[in-house]
Design a protein around this motif. Sequence first.
Motif, PDB file in Angstrom:
ATOM      1  N   SER A   1     -51.287 -31.522  17.188  1.00 23.72           N
ATOM      2  CA  SER A   1     -50.406 -31.845  16.084  1.00 23.72           C
ATOM      3  C   SER A   1     -50.919 -33.090  15.386  1.00 23.72           C
ATOM      4  CB  SER A   1     -48.982 -32.072  16.573  1.00 23.72           C
ATOM      5  OG  SER A   1     -48.952 -33.183  17.430  1.00 23.72           O
ATOM      6  N   ILE A   2     -50.376 -33.357  14.237  1.00 22.99           N
ATOM      7  CA  ILE A   2     -50.740 -34.560  13.518  1.00 22.99           C
ATOM      8  C   ILE A   2     -49.605 -35.553  13.705  1.00 22.99           C
ATOM      9  CG2 ILE A   2     -51.381 -35.523  11.285  1.00 22.99           C
ATOM     10  CD1 ILE A   2     -53.340 -33.434  12.420  1.00 22.99           C
ATOM     11  N   GLY A   3     -49.888 -36.668  14.389  1.00 22.64           N
ATOM     12  CA  GLY A   3     -48.869 -37.663  14.656  1.00 22.64           C
ATOM     13  C   GLY A   3     -49.026 -38.859  13.733  1.00 22.64           C
ATOM     14  N   VAL A   4     -47.951 -39.581  13.528  1.00 19.54           N
ATOM     15  CA  VAL A   4     -48.005 -40.777  12.701  1.00 19.54           C
ATOM     16  C   VAL A   4     -47.771 -41.981  13.595  1.00 19.54           C
ATOM     17  CG1 VAL A   4     -47.039 -42.002  10.739  1.00 19.54           C
ATOM     18  CG2 VAL A   4     -47.180 -39.507  10.695  1.00 19.54           C
TER      19      VAL A   4
ATOM     20  N   LEU B   1     -41.864 -30.626  18.849  1.00 22.79           N
ATOM     21  CA  LEU B   1     -41.426 -30.874  17.476  1.00 22.79           C
ATOM     22  C   LEU B   1     -42.477 -31.667  16.705  1.00 22.79           C
ATOM     23  CD1 LEU B   1     -37.735 -31.862  18.252  1.00 22.79           C
ATOM     24  CD2 LEU B   1     -38.645 -29.608  17.660  1.00 22.79           C
ATOM     25  N   SER B   2     -42.497 -31.484  15.402  1.00 25.23           N
ATOM     26  CA  SER B   2     -43.451 -32.160  14.530  1.00 25.23           C
ATOM     27  C   SER B   2     -42.860 -33.455  13.994  1.00 25.23           C
ATOM     28  CB  SER B   2     -43.815 -31.247  13.360  1.00 25.23           C
ATOM     29  OG  SER B   2     -44.625 -31.931  12.447  1.00 25.23           O
ATOM     30  N   ARG B   3     -43.725 -34.427  13.738  1.00 19.47           N
ATOM     31  CA  ARG B   3     -43.294 -35.667  13.096  1.00 19.47           C
ATOM     32  C   ARG B   3     -43.416 -35.552  11.577  1.00 19.47           C
ATOM     33  NH1 ARG B   3     -46.277 -40.442  16.522  1.00 19.47           N
ATOM     34  NH2 ARG B   3     -45.524 -39.861  18.566  1.00 19.47           N
ATOM     35  N   GLN B   4     -44.033 -34.484  11.117  1.00 21.16           N
ATOM     36  CA  GLN B   4     -44.268 -34.330   9.690  1.00 21.16           C
ATOM     37  C   GLN B   4     -42.989 -33.950   8.948  1.00 21.16           C
ATOM     38  OE1 GLN B   4     -47.545 -31.784  11.335  1.00 21.16           O
ATOM     39  NE2 GLN B   4     -48.182 -31.926   9.195  1.00 21.16           N
ATOM     40  N   ASN B   5     -42.955 -34.264   7.671  1.00 21.32           N
ATOM     41  CA  ASN B   5     -41.863 -33.802   6.825  1.00 21.32           C
ATOM     42  C   ASN B   5     -42.184 -32.363   6.426  1.00 21.32           C
ATOM     43  OD1 ASN B   5     -40.442 -36.237   6.813  1.00 21.32           O
ATOM     44  ND2 ASN B   5     -41.783 -37.073   5.246  1.00 21.32           N
TER      45      ASN B   5
END
Length: 196
Positions: A1-4, A56-60
């Motif tokens: 996933s892409i995390g911030v 779950l994703s952190r992305q909007n």
Amino acid sequence: SIGVGEDGPTHQPIEHLASYRAMPNILTFRPCDVVETAESWQIALTENKRPSLLALSRQNLPMLRTSAKDNLTLKGAYVISPAKNQRQATIIATGSEVSAAVEAQAILQNKGIDVAVVSMPCMELFEEQSENYQLEVLGSAPVISVEAGSTFGWNRYAQKTIGIDSYGASAPGNKLFEYFGLTPEHIANEIVEFIK
């Protein structure tokens, strides 16, 4: 996933999903929007024979489902965006990649290629459905899976897999999606080449 993180978006591989999915007696959910998240949570709260895990994703992410009348996640997978006419391919995706798949569907439609998009929030629940239901969802056209993680396990459903089978990349999210071929444009191009 892409995390911030504190330094901005970073690539955090979700290869662990494959290991969770391989574990017996556990439900692994990767919902694509707020509706699927609520449905997954409802299943987790009412399931009394096995644990559940929600990735779950952190992305909007955009809200892809406009109705929550029926809990479609209970089936494990379903057609979230049908083909306009005759299905020429099927894209299966999970989590944040479902919205990218829907965008790729629009690009392909403009090229005269009609595809359906399947959201698969829970492989385990999909495996428990009837063979007729599974065939109805997957269709008879070529199937392409898209997930920002290991492609391991997707060959059960897909003839082509788009994913991340490496570790350690770090960059802004949009750059990583471009690098790993997870943009709608790249997904569309891969499908065009695959179904030729």
